[in-house]
Design a protein around this motif. Structure first.
Motif, PDB file in Angstrom:
ATOM      1  N   ARG A  76      -9.225   5.405  -2.060  1.00  0.00           N
ATOM      2  CA  ARG A  76      -8.880   5.972  -3.352  1.00  0.00           C
ATOM      3  C   ARG A  76      -7.609   6.818  -3.339  1.00  0.00           C
ATOM      4  O   ARG A  76      -7.184   7.290  -4.373  1.00  0.00           O
ATOM      5  N   VAL A  77      -7.047   7.074  -2.186  1.00  0.00           N
ATOM      6  CA  VAL A  77      -6.050   8.128  -2.097  1.00  0.00           C
ATOM      7  C   VAL A  77      -4.638   7.576  -1.947  1.00  0.00           C
ATOM      8  O   VAL A  77      -4.333   6.879  -0.984  1.00  0.00           O
ATOM      9  N   ASP A  78      -3.782   7.862  -2.929  1.00  0.00           N
ATOM     10  CA  ASP A  78      -2.336   7.709  -2.802  1.00  0.00           C
ATOM     11  C   ASP A  78      -1.862   6.288  -2.525  1.00  0.00           C
ATOM     12  O   ASP A  78      -0.780   6.094  -1.975  1.00  0.00           O
ATOM     13  N   PHE A  79      -2.616   5.261  -2.896  1.00  0.00           N
ATOM     14  CA  PHE A  79      -2.128   3.912  -2.683  1.00  0.00           C
ATOM     15  C   PHE A  79      -1.162   3.476  -3.772  1.00  0.00           C
ATOM     16  O   PHE A  79      -0.315   2.630  -3.558  1.00  0.00           O
ATOM     17  N   PHE A  80      -1.311   4.051  -4.952  1.00  0.00           N
ATOM     18  CA  PHE A  80      -0.437   3.683  -6.058  1.00  0.00           C
ATOM     19  C   PHE A  80       0.084   4.960  -6.724  1.00  0.00           C
ATOM     20  O   PHE A  80      -0.568   6.002  -6.686  1.00  0.00           O
ATOM     21  N   ALA A  81       1.247   4.845  -7.321  1.00  0.00           N
ATOM     22  CA  ALA A  81       1.824   6.001  -7.999  1.00  0.00           C
ATOM     23  C   ALA A  81       0.934   6.413  -9.168  1.00  0.00           C
ATOM     24  O   ALA A  81       0.322   5.579  -9.831  1.00  0.00           O
ATOM     25  N   GLU A  82       0.849   7.716  -9.396  1.00  0.00           N
ATOM     26  CA  GLU A  82       0.011   8.205 -10.484  1.00  0.00           C
ATOM     27  C   GLU A  82       0.597   7.786 -11.831  1.00  0.00           C
ATOM     28  O   GLU A  82       1.782   7.914 -12.085  1.00  0.00           O
ATOM     29  N   THR A  83      -0.301   7.287 -12.685  1.00  0.00           N
ATOM     30  CA  THR A  83       0.124   6.858 -14.017  1.00  0.00           C
ATOM     31  C   THR A  83      -0.446   7.763 -15.088  1.00  0.00           C
ATOM     32  O   THR A  83      -0.453   7.430 -16.259  1.00  0.00           O
ATOM     33  N   PRO A 168      -0.111   6.278   1.574  1.00  0.00           N
ATOM     34  CA  PRO A 168       0.369   4.912   1.358  1.00  0.00           C
ATOM     35  C   PRO A 168       0.022   3.994   2.533  1.00  0.00           C
ATOM     36  O   PRO A 168      -0.429   4.476   3.574  1.00  0.00           O
ATOM     37  N   PHE A 169       0.202   2.683   2.346  1.00  0.00           N
ATOM     38  CA  PHE A 169      -0.198   1.709   3.362  1.00  0.00           C
ATOM     39  C   PHE A 169       0.754   1.808   4.542  1.00  0.00           C
ATOM     40  O   PHE A 169       1.874   1.319   4.493  1.00  0.00           O
ATOM     41  N   ARG A 170       0.305   2.450   5.601  1.00  0.00           N
ATOM     42  CA  ARG A 170       1.169   2.725   6.746  1.00  0.00           C
ATOM     43  C   ARG A 170       0.566   2.235   8.055  1.00  0.00           C
ATOM     44  O   ARG A 170      -0.641   2.315   8.275  1.00  0.00           O
ATOM     45  N   LEU A 171       1.438   1.741   8.907  1.00  0.00           N
ATOM     46  CA  LEU A 171       1.103   1.439  10.294  1.00  0.00           C
ATOM     47  C   LEU A 171       1.604   2.591  11.147  1.00  0.00           C
ATOM     48  O   LEU A 171       2.752   3.025  10.993  1.00  0.00           O
ATOM     49  N   GLU A 195       5.882   1.537   6.783  1.00  0.00           N
ATOM     50  CA  GLU A 195       5.209   1.529   5.480  1.00  0.00           C
ATOM     51  C   GLU A 195       5.535   0.250   4.733  1.00  0.00           C
ATOM     52  O   GLU A 195       6.667  -0.224   4.750  1.00  0.00           O
ATOM     53  N   LEU A 196       4.498  -0.314   4.078  1.00  0.00           N
ATOM     54  CA  LEU A 196       4.657  -1.479   3.224  1.00  0.00           C
ATOM     55  C   LEU A 196       4.027  -1.195   1.870  1.00  0.00           C
ATOM     56  O   LEU A 196       3.182  -0.305   1.736  1.00  0.00           O
ATOM     57  N   ASP A 197       4.416  -1.989   0.879  1.00  0.00           N
ATOM     58  CA  ASP A 197       3.816  -1.868  -0.444  1.00  0.00           C
ATOM     59  C   ASP A 197       2.333  -2.212  -0.367  1.00  0.00           C
ATOM     60  O   ASP A 197       1.943  -3.148   0.349  1.00  0.00           O
ATOM     61  N   PRO A 198       1.461  -1.478  -1.072  1.00  0.00           N
ATOM     62  CA  PRO A 198       0.027  -1.771  -1.039  1.00  0.00           C
ATOM     63  C   PRO A 198      -0.326  -3.191  -1.453  1.00  0.00           C
ATOM     64  O   PRO A 198      -1.394  -3.690  -1.094  1.00  0.00           O
ATOM     65  N   GLU A 199       0.555  -3.853  -2.210  1.00  0.00           N
ATOM     66  CA  GLU A 199       0.286  -5.235  -2.605  1.00  0.00           C
ATOM     67  C   GLU A 199       0.156  -6.144  -1.383  1.00  0.00           C
ATOM     68  O   GLU A 199      -0.572  -7.140  -1.415  1.00  0.00           O
ATOM     69  N   ASN A 200       0.834  -5.808  -0.300  1.00  0.00           N
ATOM     70  CA  ASN A 200       0.697  -6.587   0.935  1.00  0.00           C
ATOM     71  C   ASN A 200      -0.705  -6.469   1.498  1.00  0.00           C
ATOM     72  O   ASN A 200      -1.274  -7.442   1.994  1.00  0.00           O
TER      73      ASN A 200
END
Length: 258
Positions: A76-83, A168-171, A195-200
Motif C-alpha cells: 500500500r505504500v508509495d507505489f504511485f504518486a498521490e492523487t 517505490p519499486f526498488r532493487l 528503481e523501475l516504474d511500478p507498472e513493471n
C-alpha cells in the motif's frame, strides 16, 4: 492453561462468595463447588481446545475445496504518486500472494574491483527482509563477472510476500564487507539501489511466465564508508537483471492453481 487458572481461582473465590451470601452453610457449599471445579474446569478447557482445532481443520478443508479465502494483503505504500486523499486503485496483480525472482546478470565493475567486498546481496526493498527473499552473488574469475554464492538450490531463487513490498519499486544491492581486523565477521551495508516504474512490477505479476527486468543501480551513501568506494551518491554503478514472476505456493493457493 485458562481452565487450570479458573479452577484454582474458583477454589478460593467460591467459598468466600458463598459465605458472604449464606454464612457458614454457603462457605461449605462453595468449598464443595470449588473442589469440583478443580476437575471439571480443566476438562472444559481441554474440550474447548479440541473444538478450536476442529474448527480450524474444517475451515482449511473448505478453503481447499472452494478456493483460498484468507488474507491477501497488497502493498500500500508509495507505489504511485498521490492523487488526493481518496483511496488508490489497486491492480489485480497486487493481490497475488507471493513473488519470486532469479538473478540473471550483474554488471558492477566498481564493486568487483573492490577487494573488501566479499559478496553482494540482491533483494527488493521490503518491510521485512529474510534470507529466502534475497540472492547472494560472489566475485567470478573474469573481470566484472559474478556467480551465485553457496550451493544449489538454497541460493538460486528468492521469494517473498507481495504485501511486504514497499514502494517505490526498488532493487537493493547490499555488500558483505570484510572487516579491517582478522577473525571478525563480515558486515553488511547498502551500496546501490535501482528503481523501475511500478507498472513493471504489475506486468510481471499478471503473467505466469518470468519477466526480465533490468535495473540501473546507483551508488548510495554509506554511514560506514561515506561515498561508497569513491563513487558519489547517485552515480550509476552498473546494471542488475532479474527474472521476476508470481510464485505459486501450494500452502497458500488452492490446488487448482498448482
Amino acid at each position: 492453561t485458562a481452565g487450570i487458572s479458573e479452577a484454582v481461582t474458583g477454589l478460593v473465590e467460591e467459598p468466600l462468595n458463598r459465605a458472604q451470601e449464606d454464612g457458614v452453610g454457603g462457605f461449605c457449599r462453595g468449598s464443595v463447588q470449588g473442589v469440583a471445579g478443580l476437575v471439571t474446569r480443566p476438562v472444559e478447557g481441554f474440550l474447548g481446545a479440541i473444538e478450536k482445532v476442529a474448527q480450524g481443520a474444517e475451515r482449511q478443508l473448505r478453503g481447499i475445496n472452494r478456493g483460498y479465502g484468507g488474507l491477501r494483503r497488497p502493498p500500500r505504500v508509495d507505489f504511485f504518486a498521490e492523487t488526493g486523499r481518496e483511496l488508490q486503485h489497486l491492480d489485480q496483480g497486487f493481490f497475488w500472494p507471493e513473488w519470486c525472482f532469479q538473478v540473471h546478470s550483474v554488471t558492477i565493475p566498481t564493486l568487483w574491483r573492490e577487494r573488501l567486498v566479499k559478496e553482494l546481496v540482491v533483494c527488493f526493498q521490503q518491510a521485512h527482509s529474510q534470507n529466502e527473499s534475497e540472492v547472494r552473488v560472489t566475485r567470478g574469475p573474469e573481470v566484472d563477472t559474478w556467480a551465485l554464492a553457496g550451493s544449489s538450490p538454497e541460493n538460486v531463487i528468492a521469494k517473498g510476500r507481495i504485501g511486504c513490498l514497499r514502494g517505490p519499486f526498488r532493487l537493493q544491492v547490499d555488500a558483505n564487507i570484510e572487516g579491517n581486523m582478522e577473525m571478525t565477521n563480515w558486515f553488511r551495508v547498502t551500496v546501490a539501489v535501482g528503481e523501475l516504474d511500478p507498472e513493471n512490477l504489475l506486468r510481471s505479476l499478471t503473467t505466469c511466465r518470468p519477466t526480465a527486468l533490468t535495473f540501473k543501480v546507483t551508488a548510495q551513501r554509506s554511514l560506514v564508508f561515506g561515498e561508497v568506494f569513491a563513487a558519489k551518491r547517485g552515480e550509476v554503478l552498473g546494471e542488475v537483471t532479474v527474472w521476476l514472476a508470481p510464485y505459486i505456493n501450494g500452502k497458500i493457493l488452492p490446488l487448482r492453481f498448482t
